[in-house]
Design a protein around this motif. Structure first.
Motif, short mmCIF file in Angstrom:
data_model
loop_
_atom_site.label_atom_id
_atom_site.label_comp_id
_atom_site.label_asym_id
_atom_site.label_seq_id
_atom_site.Cartn_x
_atom_site.Cartn_y
_atom_site.Cartn_z
N ARG A 6 -26.13 -19.05 6.21
CA ARG A 6 -27.41 -19.75 6.32
C ARG A 6 -28.41 -18.95 7.15
N SER A 7 -29.65 -19.04 6.76
CA SER A 7 -30.73 -18.56 7.62
C SER A 7 -31.43 -19.80 8.16
N LYS A 8 -32.60 -19.61 8.76
CA LYS A 8 -33.34 -20.72 9.34
C LYS A 8 -33.31 -21.94 8.41
N SER A 9 -33.75 -21.73 7.16
CA SER A 9 -33.87 -22.90 6.29
C SER A 9 -33.15 -22.74 4.96
N ARG A 10 -32.47 -21.62 4.73
CA ARG A 10 -31.84 -21.44 3.41
C ARG A 10 -30.34 -21.25 3.53
N GLU A 11 -29.63 -21.82 2.54
CA GLU A 11 -28.20 -21.63 2.46
C GLU A 11 -27.91 -20.68 1.31
N VAL A 12 -27.03 -19.74 1.53
CA VAL A 12 -26.63 -18.80 0.49
C VAL A 12 -25.11 -18.89 0.35
N VAL A 13 -24.66 -19.10 -0.88
CA VAL A 13 -23.22 -19.26 -1.11
C VAL A 13 -22.69 -18.07 -1.90
N ILE A 14 -21.79 -17.33 -1.27
CA ILE A 14 -21.10 -16.26 -2.00
C ILE A 14 -19.86 -16.91 -2.62
N ASP A 15 -19.85 -16.93 -3.96
CA ASP A 15 -18.85 -17.73 -4.67
C ASP A 15 -18.03 -16.79 -5.56
N THR A 16 -16.72 -16.82 -5.38
CA THR A 16 -15.87 -15.92 -6.19
C THR A 16 -16.01 -16.22 -7.69
N ASP A 17 -16.46 -17.41 -8.04
CA ASP A 17 -16.65 -17.73 -9.46
C ASP A 17 -18.10 -17.59 -9.92
#
Lengths: 285, 285
Positions: A6-17
């Motif tokens: 996550r940054s200040k306001s964003r979520e980033v998902v590293i997804d194996t799929d």
């Protein structure tokens, strides 16, 4: 498996799929004289510019490394991190061989970052993993240990497994361990890339973890380097790489192409969007 | 497994354990108005030029197709083959849907060629395989049959197996059957490339045959087509493709890169040689 940053306001998902995410490599003083000069003067505008151009080119996460001769990175890394996260709203990957610099950066992080990196050396495991636990960060595990770098994929895999076990023992979730299989120059060893690709496959098949890699060096000493880097990138993705550390200006189109071909980009949305944003950049110049 | 082809004085071996060989695709009238015009006038200079420039760019074998509306290819194909093999010393891949044109070309071939192609349709098996046997040619087997084109890799594999069985039954050696797994546009079907790649892997793992593919169409309807074609090519090679039918001017560097990365090019000899020949071409212009 999902590694959530996550940054200040964003979520980033590293997804194996999911599709491949790109960790922009360019905020790194190696061979960037201007970055050394500006950072030395505590001037972060150029670092922010490098970050912004990488985001525009497709980076989802930014690696931040301020290592250069004579630097006090335990002071400069947190200062740089603060400046960048004030200007840019993407998660960061804090990159230093110095645990003190990592800890100092973790103290100022807004959100949830990735630590680059721990490795299988006892000293590294003891210094870095408790920090990942204490500050709730994800961590990259580099497959080398006290015996150095092995060229046997099974042995590299064993180191990945050891790093994961030690992390889980400390209470770190397995999805927060991202493995770096190590990439070395194919000009020095004809099997170098094959060893890396086989390590990626073993980690993917047996542990199911997210996998990163800084691979621009595989083409060291050879001509047509961009082609070698693209071919290696595509094959790494096929075998299980999910979040390369790379220069998005050079690699995003090929990463999107690989995702489209392996059916991770329905209706070619991401591939075409990237093309269009490139075109917009071109016409804006 | 080795498929051996010959021109007047040269032998070319497509080896499942060796580097990838390229079958140049450009002697084909589709979208080449000038080729239609010159061939219509029995003028073969332009066809020979197209052949030569492909050899210079890395082609090991040349596909020869003279199909255009209204052509009598049973007359024109052998005539073109004669002109090309007089001028250029590389094996040919004779390409026509018309068995009469294939037979007429086989009668004039110097050496040993590849037939493009037979498929799993009863009519095709009965028309083409006896010609391959009689004229001692290798033959490409395209994985479609009387039921059309299937999108199930296991079913495509079954057709490959059927073609192989029928060929062997007629006394054709298994190494002289080269499978084409079929490549279709990924814009029309998100799984199109994945089905092709899985078919390649099945044929490679279970039959061990040489594998070809004309794949420029996978990127039909999309932008940045060269990148998609390169990514698909690299992944096809990784899975078992050994002799793509392609435009060497666009694909050779990437094919050489894939071979270097999978340790099929010791000391980067072929990769660097290709780079140097490109440089020489550039400076000669």
């Amino acid at each position: 498996m999902q590694t959530i940053l996550r940054s200040k306001s964003r979520e980033v998902v590293i997804d194996t799929d999911g599709p491949v995410l790109i960790i922009g490599e360019s905020i790194n003083p190696t061979r960037r004289k201007k970055l050394v000069e500006t950072l030395s003067n505590h001037d972060f505008e150029f670092a922010i510019q490098l970050g912004k151009s990488q985001i525009d080119a497709g980076a989802d996460i930014l690696d931040v490394n301020v290592g250069f001769p004579g630097v006090d990175d335990a002071a400069l890394l947190p200062e740089t991190v603060k400046a960048i996260q004030e200007a840019l709203d993407v998660p960061l990957c804090i990159d230093s061989p110095n645990p003190k610099a990592i800890e100092a950066a973790l103290k100022v992080i807004d959100g949830r970052c990735l630590i680059n990196s721990v490795n299988g050396e006892e000293k590294s495991l003891e210094a870095i993993l408790p920090l990942a636990k204490e500050y709730d960060a994800a961590v990259i595990g580099l497959v080398m240990d006290d015996d150095g770098i092995t060229h046997d994929p099974e042995k590299r895999f064993k180191i990945a497994e050891k790093i994961l076990e030690r992390a889980v023992k400390l209470g770190i979730k397995e999805e927060d361990v991202v493995i770096d299989p190590l990439a070395m120059a194919v000009s020095a060893d004809p099997n170098a890339c094959l060893v890396t690709l086989e390590t990626i496959k073993l980690v993917h098949d047996r542990l199911g973890l997210n996998i990163t890699q800084g691979a621009s060096n595989i083409s060291f000493g050879l001509p047509n380097r961009d082609y070698l880097n693209m071919a290696h990138m595509v094959l790494s993705i096929w075998n299980g790489l999910t979040c390369p550390i790379a220069n998005p200006n050079k690699i995003t189109t090929m990463v999107r192409a690989a995702d489209l071909i392996r059916a991770k980009d329905d209706f070619a949305m991401r591939f075409v969007e990237h093309y269009q944003s490139q075109q917009a950049d071109e016409s804006g110049k």
